[in-house]
Design an enzyme around this catalytic site. Structure first.
Site, PDB file in Angstrom:
ATOM      1  N   THR A 123      10.273 -18.157   1.633  1.00  0.00           N
ATOM      2  CA  THR A 123      10.992 -17.649   2.795  1.00  0.00           C
ATOM      3  C   THR A 123      10.977 -18.642   3.941  1.00  0.00           C
ATOM      4  OG1 THR A 123      10.705 -15.306   2.292  1.00  0.00           O
ATOM      5  CG2 THR A 123      11.289 -15.852   4.533  1.00  0.00           C
ATOM      6  N   TRP A 165       4.573 -15.220  -5.148  1.00  0.00           N
ATOM      7  CA  TRP A 165       6.019 -15.217  -4.955  1.00  0.00           C
ATOM      8  C   TRP A 165       6.692 -16.130  -5.985  1.00  0.00           C
ATOM      9  CZ3 TRP A 165       3.157 -13.060  -1.308  1.00  0.00           C
ATOM     10  CH2 TRP A 165       3.722 -12.181  -0.399  1.00  0.00           C
ATOM     11  N   ASN A 206       6.149 -10.917  -6.691  1.00  0.00           N
ATOM     12  CA  ASN A 206       6.801 -10.281  -5.560  1.00  0.00           C
ATOM     13  C   ASN A 206       8.296 -10.060  -5.776  1.00  0.00           C
ATOM     14  OD1 ASN A 206       6.674  -9.529  -2.555  1.00  0.00           O
ATOM     15  ND2 ASN A 206       8.330 -11.038  -2.603  1.00  0.00           N
ATOM     16  N   GLU A 207       8.710  -8.799  -5.677  1.00  0.00           N
ATOM     17  CA  GLU A 207      10.114  -8.377  -5.701  1.00  0.00           C
ATOM     18  C   GLU A 207      10.873  -8.841  -6.934  1.00  0.00           C
ATOM     19  OE1 GLU A 207      11.796  -9.502  -1.931  1.00  0.00           O
ATOM     20  OE2 GLU A 207      10.561  -8.083  -0.814  1.00  0.00           O
ATOM     21  N   GLU A 291       5.231  -3.904   1.912  1.00  0.00           N
ATOM     22  CA  GLU A 291       5.822  -4.906   2.794  1.00  0.00           C
ATOM     23  C   GLU A 291       6.872  -4.226   3.646  1.00  0.00           C
ATOM     24  OE1 GLU A 291       6.957  -8.897   1.377  1.00  0.00           O
ATOM     25  OE2 GLU A 291       8.814  -8.616   2.515  1.00  0.00           O
TER      26      GLU A 291
END
Length: 818
Positions: A123, A165, A206-207, A291
């Protein structure tokens, strides 16, 4: 952090008489640290004034059932958002850490989730892996170990969580859901142990959904390696699909202890409604809003206040994790003001603590993990979401309690009548509040007078836009540490990289892709160098196939030479970056800036890129092969619109381009290319943009100079654009008092603050109409008006008028000095 590219997706009683349980509450004299913070007069117990609406009765019942609080906290990672914190000088570094973690000082975080670095952008930067290549483990890389150590030293009870991530490309042949990644995570836990850190929670990817079989295997691996106490969180994605799966698959249910979902109230929403799911609740597992946020450290405070309470009220979520903890990155990096604090200038020590800190503190300083929510003593004021919400929790001693109330959307004051029962303390109640609608720091986290209940009853009138904490506990507080003034990172700047520990990151270098860390120099060179460590394409978190690069410096740097010794370890190319400014992480190398690229074969090019990834080759050619394993010195000079590049002291190319006027420097390589860098120097040239420098001011859109019409020196002579000719009427000096002078005694001036005001020269008088800010994006804005110096109609012809206008970022408002 959300991947947007992938998911665009009682009536008061009148008259003085005998003392009533609805007694009058007036602010007491505050401590010195809170002197002047008298806003609690806005929230008073009342026995004399009629409330704005009928009183709401609330029973705080210690016998009520409820789930145990796991904690309120934030994420460091996802990614790179804490990078510059470790480079802060003392005492500012410790002050910021105290604001984040130390009880009685600020946010007092109860949960800290950190990124398990994967050498890829996640990010706001890339964080280094503990295992760049299979089996080559270094437990001291990066800054997350340090941050966890600092958090634990301030709060021994803080819970720590880890989550990946991205990951190095060797894992599972770039398949994260593999045995390799399980081994990789176990190695990360082993590294934590070498730092004396016990990790409480561990996530998957993550995600990126979940793989039930993988989680089962992870549970087995943790148990067999002595980590049976580490709780697994699944799946750190959107929604509660993992909870649904657990009801179908008992083995998966046994593997996972916490179900965590992202942005349960909606992505970057007002967080007014925060449900989980019936299935999630029925699992009986811990549920987390794992989150949330992604909001400005001040502007996000109202949403944060709602979400912390409503996640439990609406969905029985006992953990709330804000993204991120802090924005310790420079302003050009995405999400540069998100978190609970901002720390963008380690060189000056400047930082800012946001309202999010105090909203978080209204819960964390009055509770602790293990406290129990009281379900029957939590809900919406008057049964109406618009009135606000409240949650009550009792201590593990079954006597103390705290109730946190938020009135973000209330339209008027409300009186709350409390009754305390069920074995809870009926002693003195302490009241703290934050006026979230106020930007005055004196209105944040303010203590008022204590309340003495009568027969377990008391009353409080709450004002709109506040968070209140009423508690029987003590020990709360607010740090009085203050930030020094902000200031630019001065040039010249240099670093030999010999003062760092191997495996660490050099001061101020912020990796955006790949991993640039300190290593022993190659090819017989003594000392230490910066080495790009990522040897193959990583498992990306974002969809962009970006190549390794790292940035350093101040966005106001304009005219300078960046030089460094460079050694390519394998065939490919290395790059020096200059005037790097705005950066977009979603996609390959989406950075506004210039690049000097050189291959091992001797091909060179000067290039420009922008946030859309539109590369332009400005100049190119060939020189003698650099080869591999040999040191060479590369230099890139940016002086006004003139860009020149040299290799080993010989200029190989010069070109004119005025697209980018200011920005940072950086290193880069091709994907998977390992290379070393040493002896970085950044030296100002020409008109560096510093006060006192004299030279032309050239329009980026017109390539013509700021000019006094007719070379007149009379007051009122208008300013225009004209062919650059080095005349005295085109020589401007930026003074230390923010004036732009010409002829030595005349100032660039505008009359008034209206758009369209014509620029002229006048005898210098110190007025605000003669003060200007030379901004890092190339604009020049009036201190008095806030408007930008603008070429009328975006014209480019000689004689076109110059005026002030609303800032648009257009090329007719960008200027190049020197």
């Amino acid at each position: 952090m959300f991947d947007r590219e992938s998911h665009r997706r009682g009536a008061g009683e009148g008259g003085p008489r005998r003392r009533s349980w609805r007694s009058t509450w007036r602010p007491r004299r505050l401590t010195a640290s809170l002197a002047g913070a008298v806003v609690l007069a806005a929230a008073v117990l009342t026995g004399f004034a009629s409330p704005a609406q009928a009183a709401t009765a609330i029973t705080i019942n210690g016998g009520s059932g409820g789930r145990a609080l796991d904690g309120i906290g934030a994420v460091s990672g996802g990614g790179g958002n804490s990078r510059l914190l470790i480079d802060y000088p003392e005492p500012q570094r410790s002050d910021i850490l105290d604001y984040l973690f130390k009880p009685g000082r600020g946010a007092a975080m109860q949960l800290l989730k950190t990124e398990i670095g994967g050498d890829t952008n996640s990010t706001s930067g890339a964080e280094p892996s503990h295992e760049h290549t299979r089996g080559a483990i270094n437990c001291n890389r990066g800054y997350e170990w340090w941050l966890m150590e600092q958090a634990r030293s301030r709060n021994a009870n803080i819970a720590l969580a880890g989550l990946a991530w991205g990951a190095p490309g060797w894992i599972g042949n770039r398949n994260f859901w593999s045995q390799d990644s399980i081994d990789y995570l176990v190695a990360w836990l082993d590294c934590a142990a070498t730092h004396g850190l016990t990790i409480n929670y561990l996530g998957g990817w993550n995600e990126k959904g979940y793989n039930a079989g993988w989680y089962k295997n992870l549970r087995s691996a943790l148990n067999s390696h002595g980590y049976s106490n580490v709780k697994i969180v699944a799946s750190d994605d959107f929604g509660w699909g993992a909870a649904d799966e657990s009801l179908r698959d008992p083995a998966f249910a046994n593997a996972v202890q916490v179900f965590g979902s992202h942005y349960v109230c909606g992505y970057r929403s007002a967080q007014t409604s925060c449900p989980s799911s019936g299935n999630a609740v029925s699992t009986g597992k811990q549920l987390w809003a794992s989150e949330n946020g992604s909001d400005d450290y001040n502007a996000g405070a109202q949403a944060l206040a709602r979400g912390i309470n409503r996640g439990y009220i609406d969905g029985k979520m006992t953990g709330y994790i804000n993204w991120p903890a802090i924005a310790a990155i420079t302003p050009n990096i995405p999400w540069a003001t998100t978190g609970v604090a901002v720390a963008q200038q380690p060189w000056s020590g400047a930082y800012s603590i946001g309202k999010n800190t105090w909203v978080m503190a209204q819960t964390t300083q009055f509770t602790a993990p293990g406290w129990r929510y009281l379900d029957s003593s939590s809900g919406y004021l008057g049964g109406n979401r618009n009135n606000g919400s409240y949650v009550s929790l009792k201590s593990t001693n079954n006597s103390d309690y705290s109730t946190i109330i938020e009135t973000m959307d209330a339209g008027s004051a409300q009186t709350l009548d409390f009754t305390v029962t069920g074995g809870l303390s009926t002693g003195a109640v302490h009241v703290w509040s934050t006026n979230v609608r106020s930007n005055n720091t004196a209105d944040h986290f303010v203590r008022g007078s204590d309340i003495t209940p009568s027969g377990g009853r008391f009353s409080l009138t709450v004002q709109p836009g506040y968070v209140y904490s009423i508690t029987t506990t003590t020990g709360q507080g607010k740090s009085t540490a203050t930030s020094p003034a902000a200031g630019a990172l001065k040039l010249p700047y240099n670093d030999t990289f010999d003062s760092y520990a191997v495996g660490r990151e050099a001061k101020y270098l912020m990796d955006q892709q790949g991993s640039f860390e300190i290593a022993g120099c190659a090819a017989g060179r003594a000392g230490l160098c910066v080495r790009q460590m990522s040897e193959q394409t990583p498992i990306f978190w974002t969809s962009g196939q970006a190549e390794p690069f790292t940035l350093l410096g101040d966005l106001s740097w304009r005219n300078y030479t960046v030089s460094s010794d460079v050694l390519l370890e394998k065939s490919g190319y290395a790059q020096l970056i200059g005037r790097a400014n705005t950066y977009n992480h979603q996609g390959p190398q989406n950075l506004n800036g210039y690049y000097f690229r050189v291959t091992d074969g001797g091909a060179w090019s000067i290039r420009s890129n922008n946030t859309s990834g539109n590369w332009r080759t400005l100049a190119s050619g060939n020189t003698s092969a650099l080869g591999t394993g040999r040191w060479h010195t590369l230099s890139l000079t940016l002086n006004g619109s003139t860009l020149s590049a040299s290799i080993d002291g010989t200029t190989v190319g010069t070109v004119s381009d005025s697209t980018w006027v200011a920005g940072q420097i950086g290193y880069g390589t091709g994907q998977g290319v390992t290379a070393q860098f040493d002896n970085l120097t950044i030296t100002p040239v020409g008109n560096s943009g510093e006060p006192g420098a004299t030279g032309t001011i050239r329009g980026a859109g017109s390539n013509r100079c700021l000019d006094v019409n007719g070379a007149s020196q009379a007051d009122g002579s208008v300013v225009q654009i004209w062919d650059c000719n080095s005349g005295a009427n085109q020589q401007w000096t930026l003074t230390a008092s923010n004036q732009l002078t010409v002829y030595g005694n005349k100032c660039l001036d505008v009359a008034g603050t209206a758009t369209g005001s014509r620029a002229r020269i006048m005898t210098c008088n110190g007025g605000s109409g003669q003060q200007w800010r030379v901004n890092s994006d190339g604009t020049i804005s009036g201190v008095g008006s806030g408007l930008c110096l603008d070429v009328n109609g975006a014209g480019t012809a000689n004689g076109t008028a110059v005026q002030t206008w609303t800032c648009t970022g257009g090329s007719n408002q960008q200027w190049i000095r020197g």
